[in-house]
Design a protein around this motif. Structure first.
Motif, PDB file in Angstrom:
ATOM      1  N   HIS A  79       0.836  -1.204   0.000  1.00  8.14           N
ATOM      2  CA  HIS A  79       0.000   0.000   0.000  1.00  8.14           C
ATOM      3  C   HIS A  79       0.871   1.255   0.000  1.00  8.14           C
ATOM      4  O   HIS A  79       0.547   2.248  -0.662  1.00  8.14           O
ATOM      5  N   THR A  80       1.969   1.208   0.743  1.00  5.09           N
ATOM      6  CA  THR A  80       2.903   2.326   0.726  1.00  5.09           C
ATOM      7  C   THR A  80       3.519   2.488  -0.654  1.00  5.09           C
ATOM      8  O   THR A  80       3.652   3.604  -1.172  1.00  5.09           O
ATOM      9  N   THR A  81       3.873   1.371  -1.280  1.00  7.58           N
ATOM     10  CA  THR A  81       4.427   1.406  -2.641  1.00  7.58           C
ATOM     11  C   THR A  81       3.424   2.021  -3.609  1.00  7.58           C
ATOM     12  O   THR A  81       3.794   2.849  -4.459  1.00  7.58           O
ATOM     13  N   ARG A  82       2.161   1.645  -3.478  1.00  7.26           N
ATOM     14  CA  ARG A  82       1.118   2.182  -4.357  1.00  7.26           C
ATOM     15  C   ARG A  82       0.967   3.692  -4.143  1.00  7.26           C
ATOM     16  O   ARG A  82       0.854   4.454  -5.105  1.00  7.26           O
ATOM     17  N   GLN A  83       0.954   4.112  -2.895  1.00  2.36           N
ATOM     18  CA  GLN A  83       0.811   5.536  -2.613  1.00  2.36           C
ATOM     19  C   GLN A  83       1.997   6.326  -3.161  1.00  2.36           C
ATOM     20  O   GLN A  83       1.826   7.434  -3.691  1.00  2.36           O
ATOM     21  N   ARG A  84       3.200   5.778  -3.037  1.00  2.00           N
ATOM     22  CA  ARG A  84       4.376   6.465  -3.588  1.00  2.00           C
ATOM     23  C   ARG A  84       4.268   6.579  -5.111  1.00  2.00           C
ATOM     24  O   ARG A  84       4.667   7.600  -5.695  1.00  2.00           O
ATOM     25  N   ALA A  85       3.742   5.545  -5.760  1.00  3.39           N
ATOM     26  CA  ALA A  85       3.585   5.589  -7.214  1.00  3.39           C
ATOM     27  C   ALA A  85       2.587   6.674  -7.611  1.00  3.39           C
ATOM     28  O   ALA A  85       2.814   7.410  -8.582  1.00  3.39           O
ATOM     29  N   TYR A  86       1.492   6.784  -6.867  1.00  2.00           N
ATOM     30  CA  TYR A  86       0.534   7.852  -7.140  1.00  2.00           C
ATOM     31  C   TYR A  86       1.198   9.226  -6.990  1.00  2.00           C
ATOM     32  O   TYR A  86       0.952  10.145  -7.775  1.00  2.00           O
ATOM     33  N   ALA A  87       2.030   9.362  -5.960  1.00  4.27           N
ATOM     34  CA  ALA A  87       2.713  10.639  -5.739  1.00  4.27           C
ATOM     35  C   ALA A  87       3.636  10.969  -6.911  1.00  4.27           C
ATOM     36  O   ALA A  87       3.632  12.101  -7.416  1.00  4.27           O
TER      37      ALA A  87
END
Length: 233
Positions: A79-87
Motif C-alpha cells: 500500500h505504501t508502494t502504491r501511494q508512492r507511485a501515485y505521488a
C-alpha cells in the motif's frame, strides 16, 4: 466541540453526496494508519462514502507510521508502494496520511468534504472510456472488459481487490493510544487477473484468496488512472 463539528460535517457530506445510483462507480482509496492522529475523521467519512451505490471505497493501511509507537496491524507494505507511485505520477515528492485518491487521478488531503464532493461529481459525469463486468461463483471471478473510447498504445492492469467490510482496533500506544476505532473496507489482498491492451473486448478469470468481498479495478499500468471498476457479485 471538535467532535460535534466533525459529526455535523460528515452528516452534511452524506446530504451532499445523495445522488441517484448509476452504473459507473468512482473508486476512492483512503491511505490511512492506526498510528496517525489526523486519520480518524477521514476513516469515519469512508464509513459514510461506502453507503453510496456509485462509490467503491477502500481503506489502504500503510506502514510508514509504525515507528512512532504502534504497529498498524492492517498495514501492507504494498500500500505504501502504491501511494508512492501515485505521488510520482502526480508530480509530488512526499506522501502523507490521511489521503484520499479518486480514480487514481486526483487526491484530497484528509476529510475535505466539499473538495471530495466536487471530484466525485466530476468523475461521475465524465464520459466513460471503458466498461468492466465481474461475476463471482464461489471463489472464482470472471471479468469482461470492453473499450469505449480508449487511446491506443496503452496497457491496463485488471486487478482484483479483496477487503474486510469492518475491522475493529484497540490501539494501546502511539498517537491514538486508548482509542477504540472501527475501519471500513480494509483491503486485505490484491491479485492480477491479467493485462489488457484496451483494443478489444477481453475476458479474464481468477481464483480468489478467500470468501471476502471483492472488487475489480481496471487501471493503466504503473498505478495510472482507474478507467473502470465494479463489484464482483
Amino acid at each position: 466541540m471538535f467532535k460535534s463539528a466533525l459529526a455535523a460535517a460528515i452528516l452534511s457530506a452524506c446530504a451532499a453526496f445523495s445522488v441517484s445510483a448509476q452504473e459507473d462507480s468512482v473508486v476512492i482509496e483512503l491511505f490511512t494508519s492506526q498510528g496517525c492522529s489526523s486519520c480518524p475523521p477521514a476513516d469515519r467519512l469512508l464509513h459514510e462514502l461506502i453507503k453510496r451505490d456509485d462509490v467503491i471505497g477502500l481503506a489502504l493501511h500503510v506502514d510508514y507510521w509504525d515507528y512512532i509507537g504502534w504497529k498498524d496491524e492492517y498495514a501492507i507494505p504494498d500500500h505504501t508502494t502504491r501511494q508512492r507511485a501515485y505521488a510520482r505520477n502526480g508530480g509530488r515528492s512526499m506522501i502523507y496520511t490521511p489521503q484520499m485518491v479518486i480514480n487514481g487521478r486526483h487526491d484530497v488531503v484528509g476529510a475535505q468534504v466539499q473538495e471530495l464532493d466536487r471530484l466525485i461529481k466530476a468523475h461521475l459525469i465524465a464520459a466513460p472510456t471503458a466498461e468492466v463486468q465481474a461475476e463471482r461463483s464461489g471463489q472464482e471471478v470472471t471479468v469482461r472488459v470492453t473499450p469505449i473510447d480508449l487511446p491506443g498504445g496503452e496497457t491496463y492492469d485488471v486487478r482484483i481487490v479483496q477487503y474486510t467490510p469492518l475491522r475493529h482496533a484497540s490501539i494501546r500506544r502511539g498517537e491514538l493510544a486508548g482509542h477504540e476505532l472501527d475501519y471500513a473496507n480494509v483491503v486485505e489482498s490484491w491479485q492480477m487477473a491479467g493485462r489488457w491492451d484496451g483494443a478489444n473486448e477481453q475476458a479474464f478469470s481468477a481464483q480468489l484468496d478467500s470468501d471476502l468481498p471483492a472488487v475489480v479495478l481496471v487501471q493503466r499500468a504503473g498505478h495510472g488512472p482507474i478507467i473502470a471498476a465494479a463489484h464482483a457479485k
